[in-house]
Enzyme design. Structure first.
Site, PDB file in Angstrom:
ATOM      1  CG  ASP A  19      -0.296  -0.435   2.500  1.00 14.08           C
ATOM      2  OD1 ASP A  19       0.885  -0.846   2.492  1.00 14.08           O
ATOM      3  OD2 ASP A  19      -0.967  -0.373   3.562  1.00 14.08           O
ATOM      4  CE1 TYR A  20       5.481   5.474   3.074  1.00 13.32           C
ATOM      5  CE2 TYR A  20       7.033   3.938   2.071  1.00 13.32           C
ATOM      6  CZ  TYR A  20       6.760   5.159   2.639  1.00 13.32           C
ATOM      7  OH  TYR A  20       7.765   6.097   2.777  1.00 13.32           O
ATOM      8  CB  THR A  21       5.635   0.437  -2.242  1.00 15.99           C
ATOM      9  OG1 THR A  21       6.367   0.074  -1.064  1.00 15.99           O
ATOM     10  CG2 THR A  21       6.593   0.551  -3.399  1.00 15.99           C
ATOM     11  CB  ALA A  80       0.493   5.632  -1.698  1.00 17.84           C
ATOM     12  CE  LYS A  81       5.439   8.351   0.897  1.00 17.38           C
ATOM     13  NZ  LYS A  81       5.341   9.786   1.221  1.00 17.38           N
TER      14      LYS A  81
END
Length: 253
Positions: free
Chosen positions: A158-160, A162-163
């Protein structure tokens, strides 16, 4: 425009990496608007520490109206328009590889949360500060990214994702805003030793990553904050739409 002439909005600027960035820009003489969501005590203490050219203001970066209000309030309180933005705010995330949700179980809601924080948050701050930047014929936007989408040593899905989307926005915004004298860049760190978000990471992981970098260490938040200064400074006036990786040389290109 010299850093000392700028007023810089640092989202999530009250603690962790954000506090290091707030201190770095203040050290160079800039005015700093310390945005926070829930860290009111930390923000107030940091603003007092940094002195009269620092102001702490609450807003949820995912709320466009709240960010518009923050920008108006900042100008009323300081008498100056915000000319630079560091999009650092991180939505409820911990770098704990053992506890991360795996691909077969992760819910889309986690992706939505990270996209809202990273992409929607950056869009909101750029839209709110754009009129003043255009009026000044100058602006700096620095988006905080990650080296994980080049080297997903730990697959934080999820984090990756989004970035990675934020990098796309960085590049399209750079093209759109360049004629107005506004640069938009990304700084992508690796695992930082240590922030609130990385405090759950075992020491063995830090040591392993350090052993693989050319500098044989892991980047500190203070070192990352110094790289932010470079992109705010006049020395980077011809740099836009770029993704600079700040991870002691672990990831190349």
């Amino acid at each position: 425009m010299q850093i000392s002439e700028q007023w810089v909005l640092v989202t999530g600027g009250a603690r962790g990496l954000g506090a290091h960035i707030s201190r770095a820009v203040a050290r160079e003489g800039a005015g700093v608007v310390i945005n926070y969501h829930r860290s009111d005590k930390a923000a107030a203490a940091l603003a007092e520490e940094l002195g009269p050219r620092a102001v702490a203001l609450q807003a949820d970066v995912t709320d466009a109206a709240a960010i518009q209000h923050l920008v108006r309030t900042a100008q009323e309180r300081t008498g100056h328009a915000i000319t630079s933005v560091v999009n650092n705010a991180l939505t409820s995330f911990a770098f704990d590889g053992d506890a991360r949700p795996k691909l077969d179980t992760i819910a889309w809601e986690r992706f939505s949360q990270q996209f809202d924080g990273a992409v929607k948050g950056a869009l909101n701050t750029m839209q709110a500060t754009l009129p003043a930047m255009r009026a000044a014929g100058f602006g700096r936007v620095v988006n905080v990214g990650t080296n994980l989408f080049q080297n997903p040593v730990v697959p934080y899905h999820d984090y990756t994702a989004a970035k990675a989307a934020l990098l796309s926005l960085t590049r399209t915004a750079a093209n759109d805003l360049g004629p107005d004298g506004i640069t938009v860049n990304m700084l992508s760190g690796g695992l930082l030793r240590t922030t609130d978000a990385s405090s759950a990471t075992p020491e063995a992981v830090f040591d392993l990553i350090a052993s693989m970098t050319p500098l044989r260490r892991v980047t500190t938040p203070a070192e990352f904050a110094d790289a932010v200064l470079m992109l705010l400074s006049p020395w980077s006036r011809a740099v836009t739409g770029q993704n600079l990786i700040v991870d002691c040389g672990l990831v190349k290109g």
